[in-house]
Scaffold this active site. Sequence first.
Site, short mmCIF file in Angstrom:
data_model
loop_
_atom_site.label_atom_id
_atom_site.label_comp_id
_atom_site.label_asym_id
_atom_site.label_seq_id
_atom_site.Cartn_x
_atom_site.Cartn_y
_atom_site.Cartn_z
N HIS A 22 -8.07 -13.53 29.41
CA HIS A 22 -8.56 -13.97 28.11
C HIS A 22 -7.38 -14.45 27.28
O HIS A 22 -6.93 -13.79 26.33
CB HIS A 22 -9.29 -12.83 27.41
N SER B 82 -14.68 -14.09 32.63
CA SER B 82 -15.09 -12.89 31.90
C SER B 82 -16.37 -12.33 32.53
O SER B 82 -16.39 -12.02 33.71
CB SER B 82 -15.25 -13.20 30.40
N GLU C 97 -8.21 -9.20 35.83
CA GLU C 97 -7.82 -9.31 34.42
C GLU C 97 -8.82 -8.51 33.61
O GLU C 97 -9.89 -8.14 34.11
CB GLU C 97 -7.80 -10.77 33.97
#
Length: 352
Positions: free
Chosen positions: A322, A147, A254
């Site tokens: 995630h 992330s 992502e």
Amino acid sequence: MSDRRTFFKALVSTAIATSILPNIANADDTNTQRSHLPIKPKRLKAGDTIGLIAPSSNTWEDEEIHFAIDVLKSFGFKVKKGKYIFQRRGYLAGNDKDRAWDINDMFQDKDVDGIFCLRGGYGSPRILPYLNYDAIAANPKAFIGYSDITALLNAIYARTGLVTFHGPIAKQNFSEYTLQGFKDILFTPKANIDLGTPPLFEAREGQAEKKNRLTLVTGGSAQGRLIGGNLSLMVKLVGTPFEPDYRGKILFLEDVEEAPYRVDGMLTHLKISGRLNQLAGIVFGKCTDCTASGDSLSIEEVIKDRLGDLNIPVLKGVMIGHIKDMSTIPVGAMATLDANNKRLILTETAVS
């Protein structure tokens, strides 16, 4: 007016480079020298000491930090807590220099074998100028997170050549899928293994896999070192001395909670900045909760529209993101993207 703006821009840039960010001036040279010489950290094992840090945001309550420590101890690790691990300043886990200090300290501590990030959140790009990249290169060890940690993973690789790991954070329980992928990369390293392949679906009459489907965007095969992670963080690195070299790489991406038009905008930025046409291939993982209301393109349509004309292999839907079942992807390791057969293959071990 334009001359005045140019003068002040040059003045500010010079001041920053010479006083606040002393490592930035030679960033391009550093990337060129180290991009072809990846450094592999040693593998992890029970009994190792793991440094636990919060380089972005912190948890809401301290007990979540103690939970993360217990997760790490479940591997047989000993845990060294960062000096500033319990600090909070709004959406940040303390001030920038303190968060950077914890990273530098963990790399320079000879008793620490690997480093786990507590969580992502926000704020890792803020600390990039304060990292001691020479010390990191001299003390290679596994650095793990995802992330917002994307900025650190790629900056460290770009500036030092150290292979880093886009994988689980300490503040999560590992699913069986996540655990197996993590250990295959960092505990019992293997070469020529698939990355991001969806979990086995038990097909039955009247049922088929729906959630974890792989979508071929553009066929073909490519080899290259892996870079990437969270799309929004990769965009933030563009034009900075901390972004990785895109030439000949396989980019994996992502994101989470981004509307399709925002994903469109970020991919467009990478495209018109010239980054995407330097790549050997692209793998797009999951865009979790990337929903829209009203008249909108879907994420699939955005990816096909923005990436489908690059004349390189592009695959969508691998287990990166995630999500509960997440793959560990080594940034800087060599891989093969076989888009026609919907496979991303790690072709070397990522640790020594």
